[in-house]
Design a protein around this motif. Structure first.
Motif, PDB file in Angstrom:
ATOM      1  N   TRP A 157       0.827  -1.205   0.000  1.00 53.16           N
ATOM      2  CA  TRP A 157       0.000   0.000   0.000  1.00 53.16           C
ATOM      3  C   TRP A 157       0.860   1.253   0.000  1.00 53.16           C
ATOM      4  N   ASP A 158       0.331   2.292  -0.595  1.00 58.04           N
ATOM      5  CA  ASP A 158       0.912   3.622  -0.422  1.00 58.04           C
ATOM      6  C   ASP A 158       0.657   4.041   1.027  1.00 58.04           C
ATOM      7  N   LEU A 162      -3.091   4.444   1.435  1.00 54.02           N
ATOM      8  CA  LEU A 162      -3.445   3.051   1.673  1.00 54.02           C
ATOM      9  C   LEU A 162      -4.080   2.400   0.449  1.00 54.02           C
ATOM     10  N   GLU A 163      -3.685   2.883  -0.727  1.00 56.01           N
ATOM     11  CA  GLU A 163      -4.111   2.272  -1.981  1.00 56.01           C
ATOM     12  C   GLU A 163      -3.040   1.285  -2.450  1.00 56.01           C
ATOM     13  N   PRO A 164      -3.443   0.136  -3.020  1.00 56.33           N
ATOM     14  CA  PRO A 164      -2.454  -0.823  -3.530  1.00 56.33           C
ATOM     15  C   PRO A 164      -1.564  -0.196  -4.595  1.00 56.33           C
ATOM     16  N   SER A 189      -2.172  -6.143  -3.142  1.00 59.41           N
ATOM     17  CA  SER A 189      -1.601  -6.288  -1.803  1.00 59.41           C
ATOM     18  C   SER A 189      -2.129  -7.568  -1.184  1.00 59.41           C
ATOM     19  N   ALA A 209      -7.794  -2.236  -5.084  1.00 56.57           N
ATOM     20  CA  ALA A 209      -8.064  -1.040  -4.290  1.00 56.57           C
ATOM     21  C   ALA A 209      -9.439  -1.069  -3.630  1.00 56.57           C
TER      22      ALA A 209
END
Length: 411
Positions: A157-158, A162-164, A189, A209
């Motif tokens: 994740w970023d 928190l996005e893949p 993820s 996502a």
């Protein structure tokens, strides 16, 4: 015994690696320096840098019995201050409210899920962060390529959104460098990931996502830096676990989008010759347990699949297609308490009969007893079976965070 490179000279002045010492003797000094100190050695001179970066240098460490057992771990930066599970749950709840048009504000801002790549050097029993890499994606997967002496960080994740992500980072351990490699075709993820062969890495499953479980799979050729799509698996598999066994890629358990948290009992194996997946039923009979607390362990020269459950190590009998408890011999109560009380357990084969174990749950024995090393000891009396020597791995709270991904390398 004198040693030297079996390759071209790294310098015309090879007798000046250490002033006043013959080249072979100077090289014998350098191969004894712990791996975690190699970044400092590279700063001494161009000659030291080229010497330590030469692949033959690490071959000499192996043949001279100076190689070290290193465990690489993806761990939270501040495990004592960040409640990872609560943060993840809150973030997904906010996303769900936002997508349905509701108020996504929770009144507080969840902390960033910042992770770091740490090293545990079994040979000198020292923990060290691997510095220099830009922000590591949260829950990134870690894969080691022993022959190439390289590591791969994939997906996750970023940390801010928190996005893949599809990011892939290639770390050259011999040269002490890292670079961004070709990204994964699909951001994902919590996927299965393993190296099969010296330079081939497989990824499969996980989620996107929108938390949809995935069936897709891809293959990465490290030498050509190219990705290739594979046929999809027969089932969605989020939070699945990868095994590299019998020169094949195994994807164990996982769950579908509509059955989150209920782990499947089967696995899928990719056959590279037929370019098809083969389903194996009954491989994972623990629907409430994640298969990530397992590891392929070398026992008496043969590969075994071990799983920590209920205070003991379970051994999967491949021929009989069932799990059986391993005779662990006499263990102190604090060890069995750790294995039975921890909600998550990290299990890694460190070679030479040693098993690294790290628990996630607090217990009455204190935080410092969550990290330990089990060493198999064969007894003269056959009736006693296999016994274990247990060792605390004392460390600072900086390295207490439960590792999301681990890899072992002897270098």
């Amino acid at each position: 015994m004198a040693i030297s490179f079996n390759a071209s000279k790294v310098s015309e002045c090879e007798n000046e690696i250490i002033p006043g010492l013959p080249y072979d003797l100077a090289l014998e000094c350098l191969i004894r320096v712990p791996f975690t100190s190699h970044p400092s050695l590279r700063l001494v001179s161009h000659l030291w840098k080229s010497t330590i970066s030469n692949p033959c240098f690490y071959s000499i460490r192996q043949t001279s019995n100076k190689a070290e057992n290193l465990l690489f771990l993806i761990q939270p930066l501040s495990p004592t201050k960040t409640n990872t599970e609560a943060t993840v749950a809150e973030t997904f709840d906010n996303k769900k409210k936002a997508s349905s048009g509701g108020d996504s504000s929770s009144g507080t801002t969840p902390p960033l899920l910042l992770y770091n790549l740490n090293i545990y050097n079994l040979s000198c029993q020292k923990w060290t962060p691997l510095l220099g890499i830009s922000t590591i994606p949260t829950f990134a997967q870690l894969v080691v390529l022993p022959t190439l002496r390289k590591l791969l960080l994939l997906g996750g994740w970023d940390p801010s959104t928190l996005e893949p992500v599809s990011r892939v980072v290639l770390i050259d351990l011999a040269r002490g460098t890292w670079s961004d490699a070709s990204p994964m075709p699909t951001p994902r993820s919590f996927f299965a990931c393993a190296a099969v062969g010296p330079a081939t890495v497989y990824v499969a499953g996980g989620h996107d996502a929108r938390k949809n479980a995935l069936r897709s799979a891809d293959l990465y050729d490290v030498l050509s830096d190219q990705w290739h799509s594979l046929p999809p698996m027969s089932q969605e598999r989020d939070e699945c676990h990868a095994l590299s066994f019998d020169d094949k890629f195994w994807v164990v358990s996982g769950y579908g989008t509509e059955s989150q948290g209920r782990f499947r009992p089967d696995a899928e194996i990719f056959d590279p010759e037929k370019r098809a997946w083969i389903t194996v039923n009954g491989l994972w009979p623990y629907p409430a347990n994640s298969p990530k607390s397992t590891a392929v362990v070398k026992v008496d020269g043969r590969s075994r699949w071990w799983h920590v459950l209920g205070g003991q190590i379970m051994d999967y009998q491949w021929q009989e297609n069932q799990w059986k408890g391993v005779n662990m011999g006499r263990l102190p109560e604090w060890v069995t308490g750790l294995l039975s009380s921890s909600s998550s357990v990290c299990l890694v084969d460190m070679g030479d009969g040693k098993i690294f174990v790290m628990g996630n749950a607090e217990n009455t024995c204190g935080a410092q007893q969550r990290v330990l090393m089990l060493e198999r000891v064969t007894q003269d009396n056959v009736k006693t079976g296999i016994n274990w020597r247990c060792q605390h791995l004392f460390t600072s709270p900086t390295f207490f965070g439960f590792p999301f991904s681990t890899s072992h390398l002897r270098i």
